[in-house]
Design a protein around this motif. Structure first.
Motif, mmCIF file in Angstrom:
data_model
loop_
_atom_site.group_PDB
_atom_site.id
_atom_site.type_symbol
_atom_site.label_atom_id
_atom_site.label_comp_id
_atom_site.label_asym_id
_atom_site.label_seq_id
_atom_site.Cartn_x
_atom_site.Cartn_y
_atom_site.Cartn_z
ATOM 1 N N GLU A 5 0.637 -1.525 0.149
ATOM 2 C CA GLU A 5 -0.007 0.064 -0.128
ATOM 3 C C GLU A 5 0.466 1.393 -0.010
ATOM 4 O O GLU A 5 -0.156 2.354 -0.555
ATOM 5 C CB GLU A 5 -0.709 -0.295 1.524
ATOM 6 C CG GLU A 5 -2.524 -1.233 1.053
ATOM 7 C CD GLU A 5 -2.632 -1.771 1.990
ATOM 8 O OE1 GLU A 5 -1.981 -1.086 3.552
ATOM 9 O OE2 GLU A 5 -3.174 -2.440 2.257
ATOM 10 N N PHE A 7 3.625 1.479 -1.849
ATOM 11 C CA PHE A 7 3.584 2.191 -3.356
ATOM 12 C C PHE A 7 2.549 3.396 -3.621
ATOM 13 O O PHE A 7 2.712 4.135 -4.111
ATOM 14 C CB PHE A 7 3.207 1.095 -4.087
ATOM 15 C CG PHE A 7 3.680 0.057 -4.073
ATOM 16 C CD1 PHE A 7 5.630 -0.254 -3.728
ATOM 17 C CD2 PHE A 7 4.234 -1.508 -4.448
ATOM 18 C CE1 PHE A 7 6.793 -0.705 -3.895
ATOM 19 C CE2 PHE A 7 4.829 -2.449 -4.351
ATOM 20 C CZ PHE A 7 6.258 -2.919 -3.701
ATOM 21 N N HIS A 8 1.751 3.294 -3.197
ATOM 22 C CA HIS A 8 0.578 3.601 -3.690
ATOM 23 C C HIS A 8 0.679 5.757 -2.420
ATOM 24 O O HIS A 8 0.486 6.179 -3.854
ATOM 25 C CB HIS A 8 -1.001 3.220 -3.414
ATOM 26 C CG HIS A 8 -2.054 4.258 -4.183
ATOM 27 N ND1 HIS A 8 -2.125 5.156 -5.008
ATOM 28 C CD2 HIS A 8 -2.986 4.569 -3.026
ATOM 29 C CE1 HIS A 8 -3.722 5.608 -4.888
ATOM 30 N NE2 HIS A 8 -3.793 5.325 -3.920
ATOM 31 N N GLU A 9 0.945 5.679 -1.523
ATOM 32 C CA GLU A 9 1.286 6.449 -0.206
ATOM 33 C C GLU A 9 2.268 7.658 -0.525
ATOM 34 O O GLU A 9 2.082 8.531 -0.790
ATOM 35 C CB GLU A 9 1.149 5.942 0.862
ATOM 36 C CG GLU A 9 -0.750 5.668 0.845
ATOM 37 C CD GLU A 9 -1.684 6.886 0.594
ATOM 38 O OE1 GLU A 9 -1.769 7.748 1.356
ATOM 39 O OE2 GLU A 9 -2.756 6.196 -0.011
#
Lengths: 543, 854
Positions: A5, A7-9
């Motif tokens: 997660e 990676f997204h943030e």
């Protein structure tokens, strides 16, 4: 938040800083983390029943007091509490108990408790290793949710069995074969199934003991030739890949290698004797393996980086102390001698040290001699832009002979094997040596009882077979070495009767039983050649 | 101006606006750079087309080629942007497509093969641009399509099974989709005249902008900067000027019949006014969005700064600081940790009074180390990503979790971290706006110096109000507090209890002042921990404690005081106390309004009650009444308890005399010498009386010693000597049963202590031996020297003086010896001497150390 997660943030740089920022710590910052966590551990460990069983009423408050009050420990000091799993006596509530064999111990196994805090740190450090194993330069890494891992690990309750679980907490890697199926398969089945799935899906990571990785890698060609139909699926893409690989092999006139089929992102090896296998593994996979330090008692404590210039310790797994080589030798000569230790920021480049560690986060072990020897290969690296020490794993301590990370043979276990075999062995000395193709083996120099030579039929082969049977009987890992890797690493050299006595007479002391220096072995051989009293001829043979 | 022109102008403004915005952002980031490149390419496309249609110089065809360059590079720009966004390293293809499309452009530049130059038809004022495309155009399209297809493949490869990457790229997909749809739709005749391609380009740019925002590559506040508003006005003005200068000039010239120069001047004037108006409008809009809020915040911050400048009350500063933060931000809940004297940071203020305050951050916490290097707020997520976070203890991690901590704001003044504001998360999943956090940080910075000063002031005040030894309220503040409480309890009750330790002077003399201090600290601890928060405990004298009990009537005050007195009496038992260590207390209680009409009267009454207890045998609790007042007026100075116990003492000494009749005569002699020395040394009368009485009683303990030892005619064995030494403690035990004489205990207990520390029972040395004990030691020894014994004759005066001088500094206090010898020489003290029938040497013959009588 799970790793995937993030990676997204977060940006790549932020993720790198979080997991690999420890590489850029200064010596002081590293030691601040070490000492602060040790302070926490002192407050947990010292008042616990386990701590008090060692401290005998003392109560250290500071790091210095801790180092002066707590003696260096071995597993014997913990066995009475850990083996019956007396949870209430521990400094922290264990979530899981990890098991391994106890080389030369009073019980066949030893167990180590893992607290939640330890598991969290372990998980974080494993992710750091995952990032570093894919990195080719600082800040550059390539970890994806869709990556696949070839499963070549021992399941729980061994420490490697934790890896899939810890990784699952962070990222949805796919294990080949899936962990739930793999635990019920034999080693061979697991390899076949893993490669079969890998050919279809790809393999991005492969990690395990260096020797096991090598064996599994070598087995690919046999799997291919033995059960080609079962491997090749009807997928055109797979077919294309296989055809291209075969064409390449035919053109280069060689066997199929894993690198023909797979493009690893990360290749991680652990355990002893990795240096014997690293070059071959690189040749097979086209990727240089990254070495990590991990074990049952300490968890994952260190990892190499993209430069492969040595292993860096993680600051938050354990408190590290190092017994310098001369102190270590003094202790071998006189086991009652309490060797002095130096801290992580006190090591000197080139120095050889035995590792002593205190596990953080409510771990059980304090000032524990884990039995591994390291060399500090440098402090600071221009290539990596840091200023902290890096280490190279040398081997187990001389009192233990570790073969390929699989089995650990001690003086006690050899004596037991000799005793159980009822062979008329007068005396012996054992040394870990390496064959021409750089493979480790146990070399046993034996002298038989003079009286028995008359009425016994004793050849090298008989000695080897008999001792091998009892080594396998005494040590499951030795059995596995034979069963899984298919190697029997015992070489016996028989010396003439009176050789050991001649050595003692010549040099004033008997030769060390375990891992004597090579020059001492040479002296023994010279005594053997010069000693005219013997009745048997010197002979050695590979078994 | 056609709708097409308007759309083009708006598109150009948007592109320029985005470009300018990102010029202020981090241009080192690859994604930002590639985005700016893409926007620049789109600007070339739309700008070229617009300027061509506007027929600007240098020529229509120049702008045509600029527009074609934009068209040809747009796919490459997209390709580069996507690769950077995906952090893909496929650089070979990237550069291939760039050079390939540049080559196509150059080919087109010289041949017009793909996009031919338009035919310009000027027809009644309106200019038309006719493109005569050939089939070669489709080659260009195919090339662009190939580039897009490869990009699609890369995206597919990257997103295959990767939900997170797909989610990140979603705005890019939408943008791309709209761009493609716009261009396809523009080719339909239905939409002719509507510049769908340009509109879709602008929408696409904003989708990309959103994707970057989602990836947290910049802050949205960048859009609303002051420089942006000015730049936006100028860009719009410039574009409008370029487009409308000629028509407006012509219109003015025709409409007003003005000359060319006048028309030009008027047009320029109008455009300047237009730009100024635009700037005003943009400024107003931006002000509305950002600046107005900022101004309000500034005003509030200025007010706060003014208000707290001279404030030294920490609570008020905290209140003002947190109120200001609440007013000008969306932050509602706060916990303020302030640095304590031990370096740790403890919660001193919470915005919600129900919040627990029992938390602290250790001085070596990595957060503290972080703030020492960074004067900026940090949220917990970011903090957890720092390497130093790895040194956090599990309990500290748990604390962050249990407090639901979201963000920490430092309160730093001149590099000194005074405190930390913690913002707990309001609800799961909600986060504080970064603007709010930075505003709160600014407020904290304003208050930091005041907070530091107030903390120092409070500490100084606290130090001034506290007794250093016990940490209790001191006498001065006690009276302030008593006055305040008296006023507060005007309509209710207020009790005051005074506790005076009995014989504490002796306690100090016997056990030393260090032990005495420890006893006082223990008593203080006991009192503080046994009372309610509303009550106050003070140390108002060396051995006197006062307890203010607001709301307590006499009954409850007495109950509490009795319990406390009982507890105090056990205090040393629990700590393994020894002989004579039991501490007793004389307590007096007074209460308002029953017995006092002022705070002063309340205190005096309680004191009177204490005095009554002291007079009547100590160790009791007394409530003030008018009867005891009468008794206290009869008070005297020191009164000896010897007379009332004289018969008992006589009986005891007679008993010793029967066992060892030398002792009684000896005691009288010693009393004479001690009294004389005391007077010569300048002791007060009452002390001289005490030393005299102590001398009479000093050997009373021999009554407990076996007769065979007492009268042994030879040297005592070590065991016998040990038994003999016990006579000192025996004496103390006997005197303890005569409460009115217990003031002699320290003197009796120390008369065998030697000045050099070699005596007994406590091996005291120098001036730690009570003065009267040192006097008694000299008197006792002198009498032993000058008395006749069975094994020796009495020494004459000179020999005795010699012996005394020899023992000076060893056995005897040198100053006192000198005084005593002087008195002897001057004849002020005469030798009494004594003959005895049964005398034994206790220590052998080695005078002077052993001349002292046992």
């Amino acid at each position: 938040m799970r790793f995937q997660e993030k990676f997204h943030e977060y940006s790549k740089q932020e993720i790198w800083e979080e997991y690999c920022g420890f590489l850029n710590l200064s010596m002081d910052e590293f030691m601040t983390i070490q000492k602060r966590l040790l302070q926490e551990q002192i407050s947990l460990w010292a008042p616990s029943a386990l701590g008090q069983s060692i401290l005998k009423g003392k109560m250290p408050q500071t790091v210095d007091e801790f180092r002066s009050m707590v003696p260096l420990t071995t597993y014997e000091d913990y066995a009475a509490i850990l083996l019956p799993k007396q949870t209430k006596s521990l400094p922290g509530e264990p979530v899981v108990w990890i098991q391994t064999t106890w080389e030369g111990g009073i019980h066949p196994i030893k167990v180590a408790p893992y607290t939640k805090g330890m598991l969290d740190t372990f998980q974080h450090n494993i992710m750091s290793s995952m990032i570093l194993c894919t990195s080719r330069k600082k800040g550059e890494y390539n970890v994806n949710v869709t990556d696949h891992v070839l499963y070549a690990l021992a399941p729980l309750p061994y420490v490697t069995g934790l890896l899939p679980l810890l990784l699952k907490n962070e990222i949805d890697f796919e294990f080949l074969p899936p962990v739930k199926d793999a635990v019920n398969m034999s080693f061979k089945e697991r390899n076949i199934q893993g490669f079969k799935l890998g050919i279809n899906k790809g393999i991005e990571y492969f990690f395990g003991l260096g020797s096991v990785l090598y064996y599994v890698s070598k087995s690919l060609s046999s799997i291919k030739s033995g059960s080609r139909k079962s491997i090749i699926t009807k997928s055109p893409r797979t077919l294309l890949r296989l055809l291209a690989a075969r064409r390449r092999c035919r053109r280069e006139n060689r066997e199929l290698m894993p690198k023909d089929l797979f493009h690893l992102k990360g290749f991680v090896c652990a355990g002893t004797d990795n240096r014997c296998y690293k070059a071959d593994l690189e040749k097979l996979w086209g990727v240089e393996p990254l070495e990590i330090f991990a074990g049952t008692e300490p968890t994952c404590i260190g990892c190499e980086t993209w430069s492969r210039e040595g292993v860096y310790f993680f600051p938050d797994a354990c408190f590290y102390e190092f017994i310098p080589e001369d102190e270590m030798n003094k202790n071998i000569e006189d086991p009652s001698y309490q060797p002095h230790t130096v801290l992580w920021d006190e090591v000197v480049p080139g120095g050889i040290y035995e590792l002593v560690l205190t596990v953080f986060k409510g771990g059980a072990f304090a000032r524990y001699r884990v039995g591994d020897v390291f060399r500090c290969i440098g402090i600071g690296s221009k290539k990596e832009g840091n200023s902290i020490p890096r280490f190279e794993y040398i081997d187990r301590v001389p009192q233990i002979i570790d073969i390929a990370g699989f089995t650990r043979i001690t003086e006690k276990s050899i004596e037991q094997a000799v005793e159980l075999s009822r062979l008329p062995i007068e005396t012996w000395t054992a040394k870990k040596e390496f064959s021409k193709d750089n493979r480790p083996y146990l070399h046993l120099y034996v002298e038989l009882k003079r009286d028995s030579l008359i009425d016994s039929a004793l050849s090298i082969r008989i000695l080897q077979e008999q001792l091998g049977i009892y080594f396998r009987y005494l040590d499951q890992d030795y059995e596995d070495l034979k069963k899984i890797l298919g190697i029997d690493p015992l070489k016996i050299t028989m010396v003439k009767c009176g050789t050991f006595a001649a050595y003692e007479k010549k040099f004033g002391s008997s030769i060390r039983k375990m891992n004597p220096e090579s020059c001492d072995i040479n002296d023994l051989i010279i005594c053997h050649a010069a000693n005219g009293t013997g009745t048997g001829g010197a002979s050695d043979d590979w078994i | 101006m056609t709708g097409y022109s308007w759309v083009s102008v708006i598109a150009l403004v948007c592109y320029l606006f985005l470009l300018l915005t990102f010029f202020q952002a981090s241009k080192t980031d690859k994604v930002i750079r590639s985005f700016m490149t893409l926007i620049a390419i789109m600007f070339l496309w739309v700008g070229g087309s617009f300027f061509m249609r506007s027929e600007l110089g240098p020529s229509v065809y120049f702008w045509h080629h600029v527009s074609v360059l934009g068209i040809m590079l747009v796919a490459v720009g997209y390709y580069h942007f996507a690769l950077a966004f995906l952090e893909d390293k496929n650089s070979h293809n990237k550069w291939f497509w760039l050079f390939f499309h540049l080559a196509l452009f150059i080919a087109n530049l010289f041949t017009g093969i793909f996009i031919p130059k338009p035919v310009v038809i000027r027809d009644t004022g309106a200019t038309q641009f006719i493109y005569n495309y050939t089939w070669h155009f489709y080659i260009l399209l195919a090339c662009l399509l190939l580039c897009v297809l490869q990009l699609a493949f890369i995206i597919y490869r990257h997103c295959k099974g990767n939900v997170i990457a797909f989610r990140q790229l979603r705005p890019v997909f939408y943008g791309l989709g709209i761009l493609i749809i716009g261009h396809i739709a523009a080719s339909f005749s239905v939409f002719s005249g509507i510049p769908l391609d340009i509109i879709s380009g602008v929408i696409n740019a904003f989708f990309l902008f959103y994707a970057l925002y989602k990836k947290r590559l910049f802050k949205i506040s960048l859009l609303f900067s002051r420089s942006n508003s000015l730049a936006l006005a100028m860009i719009t003005g410039t574009i409008l000027a370029i487009r409308f200068f000629s028509p407006v000039r012509s219109a003015l010239r025709n409409g007003l019949n003005a000359s060319l120069t006048a028309a030009v001047i008027l047009t320029v004037l109008l455009l300047v006014i237009l730009v100024a108006a635009l700037f005003l409008i943009f400024s107003q809009i931006f002000n509305y969005i950002v600046v107005r809020k900022e101004k309000r915040q500034e005003n509030r911050k200025n007010q706060l700064a003014e208000k707290i400048t001279y404030m030294l009350d920490l609570d008020s500063i905290m209140q003002n600081m947190t109120n200001t933060i609440r007013d000008i931000t969306h932050i509602d809940r706060m916990l303020v940790f302030l640095r304590q004297t031990d370096g740790d940071y403890r919660v001193e203020y919470t915005s919600n009074p129900l919040d627990e305050k029992n938390y602290y951050i250790r001085a070596d916490h990595p957060l503290v180390a972080y703030f020492k290097n960074h004067d900026a707020p940090i949220n917990v997520q970011d903090f957890s990503k720092t390497t130093m976070f790895r040194s956090l203890w599990e309990t500290e991690k748990q604390l962050l979790k249990s407090l639901n901590a979201d963000c920490f704001i430092p309160i730093i003044t001149v590099g000194d971290l005074v405190g930390i504001i913690m913002l707990p998360r309001e609800k799961e999943g909600s986060y504080y706006r970064s603007a709010d956090i930075y505003t709160a940080h600014a407020v904290a910075s304003i208050c930091s110096a005041s907070v530091k000063d107030a903390c120092a002031y409070e500490r100084a005040i606290e130090d001034a109000r506290r007794d250093k030894l016990t940490g209790l309220i001191n006498r001065k503040y006690f009276f302030e507090l008593l006055d305040a409480e008296f006023k507060k309890c005007k309509d209710s009750t207020l009790s005051l209890s005074l506790l005076n330790l009995d014989n504490f002077r002796q306690y100090n003399q016997v056990y030393g002042t260090q032990e005495g201090d420890i006893a006082l600290q223990r008593i203080a601890g006991l009192l503080s921990s046994s009372l309610s928060e509303a009550s106050s405990v003070a140390r108002i004298g060396g051995k006197e404690f006062a307890i203010i009990l607001p709301g307590y009537d006499i009954h409850f005050a007495k109950l509490i005081t009795e319990n406390l007195v009982a507890e105090i009496s056990h205090i040393n038992e629990r700590s393994g106390g020894h002989i004579g260590s039991r501490i007793t207390v004389s307590a007096g209680i007074s209460a308002a309004p029953y017995m006092a009409s002022s705070a002063r009267e309340l205190f005096q009454n309680a004191e009177t009650a204490v005095y009554t207890v002291k007079r009547s045998g100590k160790n009791a609790v007394q409530i003030y009444s008018s009867d005891i007042l009468y008794q206290t007026t009869q008070q005297e100075g020191f009164s000896s308890g010897y007379k009332e116990n004289a018969s008992t003492i006589y009986a005891l000494t007679a008993a010793i005399d029967a066992k060892d009749h030398y002792t009684f005569r000896h005691s009288q002699n010693v009393a004479y010498y001690a009294e004389a020395l005391g007077k010569a040394a300048g002791l007060a009368n009452d002390l001289t009386e005490i030393v005299k009485e102590a001398a009479l009683l000093h050997d009373i303990g021999k009554i407990g010693i076996r007769e065979d030892i007492l009268n042994k005619p030879g040297r005592l064995t070590p065991d016998e000597f040990d038994i003999m030494k016990g006579h000192v403690e025996n004496a103390v035990n006997i005197i303890r049963h005569l409460p009115s004489l217990n003031y002699v205990i320290p003197t009796v207990l120390s008369h065998h202590e030697h000045f050099d520390g070699s005596g007994y029972p406590r091996r005291l040395s120098g001036e730690s031996i009570p003065l009267m004990g040192r006097i008694l030691c000299i008197a006792d020894s002198f009498d032993a020297m000058t008395s006749e014994r069975s094994y020796k004759k009495a020494l004459d005066l000179n020999s005795a003086i010699e012996n005394l001088m020899a023992g000076s500094g060893k056995q005897f206090d040198p100053k006192l010896v000198l005084i005593f010898v002087e008195q002897l020489k001057s004849g002020s003290i005469r030798i009494l001497g004594q003959s005895s029938e049964s005398i034994h040497p206790l220590f052998g013959e080695d005078y002077p150390e052993n001349t002292q009588d046992e």
